[in-house]
Design a protein around this motif. Structure first.
Motif, PDB file in Angstrom:
ATOM      1  N   HIS A 250       0.757  -1.092   0.133  1.00  0.00           N
ATOM      2  CA  HIS A 250       0.013  -0.086   0.176  1.00  0.00           C
ATOM      3  C   HIS A 250       0.856   1.333   0.006  1.00  0.00           C
ATOM      4  O   HIS A 250       2.065   1.183   0.640  1.00  0.00           O
TER       5      HIS A 250
ATOM      6  N   ASP B 194      -0.404   6.985   1.948  1.00  0.00           N
ATOM      7  CA  ASP B 194      -1.211   7.984   1.662  1.00  0.00           C
ATOM      8  C   ASP B 194      -2.449   7.834   2.668  1.00  0.00           C
ATOM      9  O   ASP B 194      -2.489   6.912   3.487  1.00  0.00           O
ATOM     10  N   GLU B 195      -3.251   8.908   2.706  1.00  0.00           N
ATOM     11  CA  GLU B 195      -4.468   9.142   3.591  1.00  0.00           C
ATOM     12  C   GLU B 195      -5.400   7.757   3.359  1.00  0.00           C
ATOM     13  O   GLU B 195      -6.251   7.553   4.155  1.00  0.00           O
ATOM     14  N   HIS B 196      -5.354   7.124   2.153  1.00  0.00           N
ATOM     15  CA  HIS B 196      -6.304   6.063   1.936  1.00  0.00           C
ATOM     16  C   HIS B 196      -5.506   4.671   2.051  1.00  0.00           C
ATOM     17  O   HIS B 196      -6.500   3.641   1.859  1.00  0.00           O
TER      18      HIS B 196
ATOM     19  N   THR C 226      -3.689   3.524   0.000  1.00  0.00           N
ATOM     20  CA  THR C 226      -4.100   2.949  -1.512  1.00  0.00           C
ATOM     21  C   THR C 226      -3.494   1.653  -1.764  1.00  0.00           C
ATOM     22  O   THR C 226      -2.221   1.555  -1.575  1.00  0.00           O
TER      23      THR C 226
ATOM     24  N   GLU D 129     -11.840  -3.539  -6.918  1.00  0.00           N
ATOM     25  CA  GLU D 129     -11.082  -2.492  -7.649  1.00  0.00           C
ATOM     26  C   GLU D 129     -12.504  -1.457  -8.183  1.00  0.00           C
ATOM     27  O   GLU D 129     -12.210  -0.173  -8.180  1.00  0.00           O
TER      28      GLU D 129
ATOM     29  N   TYR E 249     -14.198  -0.186  -4.708  1.00  0.00           N
ATOM     30  CA  TYR E 249     -13.439   0.490  -3.771  1.00  0.00           C
ATOM     31  C   TYR E 249     -12.240   1.307  -4.302  1.00  0.00           C
ATOM     32  O   TYR E 249     -11.833   1.942  -3.647  1.00  0.00           O
ATOM     33  N   HIS E 250     -12.080   1.038  -5.474  1.00  0.00           N
ATOM     34  CA  HIS E 250     -11.140   1.794  -6.277  1.00  0.00           C
ATOM     35  C   HIS E 250      -9.564   1.594  -5.509  1.00  0.00           C
ATOM     36  O   HIS E 250      -8.951   2.792  -5.477  1.00  0.00           O
ATOM     37  N   ASN E 251      -9.273   0.572  -5.205  1.00  0.00           N
ATOM     38  CA  ASN E 251      -8.064   0.245  -4.446  1.00  0.00           C
ATOM     39  C   ASN E 251      -7.880   1.049  -3.036  1.00  0.00           C
ATOM     40  O   ASN E 251      -6.646   1.371  -2.785  1.00  0.00           O
ATOM     41  N   ARG E 252      -8.932   1.553  -2.514  1.00  0.00           N
ATOM     42  CA  ARG E 252      -8.720   2.298  -1.388  1.00  0.00           C
ATOM     43  C   ARG E 252      -9.383   1.635  -0.097  1.00  0.00           C
ATOM     44  O   ARG E 252     -10.696   1.417   0.029  1.00  0.00           O
TER      45      ARG E 252
ATOM     46  N   ASP F 100      -9.778   2.402   2.825  1.00  0.00           N
ATOM     47  CA  ASP F 100     -10.616   3.393   3.645  1.00  0.00           C
ATOM     48  C   ASP F 100     -11.869   3.231   3.074  1.00  0.00           C
ATOM     49  O   ASP F 100     -13.081   3.627   3.918  1.00  0.00           O
TER      50      ASP F 100
ATOM     51  N   TRP G 197     -11.027   0.567  10.991  1.00  0.00           N
ATOM     52  CA  TRP G 197      -9.960   1.378   9.904  1.00  0.00           C
ATOM     53  C   TRP G 197      -9.237   2.268  10.869  1.00  0.00           C
ATOM     54  O   TRP G 197      -8.006   2.219  10.657  1.00  0.00           O
TER      55      TRP G 197
END
Length: 94
Positions: A30, A33-35, A37, A57, A60-63, A65, A75
């Motif tokens: 990962h 970053d804040e997510h 990612t 994907e 959740y767009h690979n996030r 969070d 989390w």
């Protein structure tokens, strides 16, 4: 000073991947970053979270969070573990 043999790096990665697959271990990488990612994961990661890669994907767009949006307690616990480890100078991965 020890020089890194460029040909040895792919072999080490192959050995590591083979070992994780033989042990049926979930492995993911990962961004910090804040997510958090997701940039790479093995098949056991997707088995663990219960989604095929393409569906995860798309949803959740690979996030992570977004994945944990309905479970903020977990989390926040994950965030605190990572922050504490970084603050202590510990490595979270190889």
């Amino acid at each position: 000073m020890n020089a890194i043999n460029p040909q040895a790096v792919p072999r080490q990665n192959q050995d590591y991947t083979l070992l994780m697959n033989m042990l049926h271990v979930s492995v993911s990488k990962h961004l910090l970053d804040e997510h958090f990612t997701l940039i790479w994961a093995n098949d056991f990661y997707y088995d663990l979270i219960g989604y095929p890669q393409a569906e995860y994907e798309a949803l959740y767009h690979n996030r992570p969070d977004l994945y944990y949006a309905q479970n903020l307690e977990d989390w926040h616990a994950i965030q605190q573990i990572v922050i504490k480890a970084i603050s202590a100078g510990r490595h979270l991965c190889r």
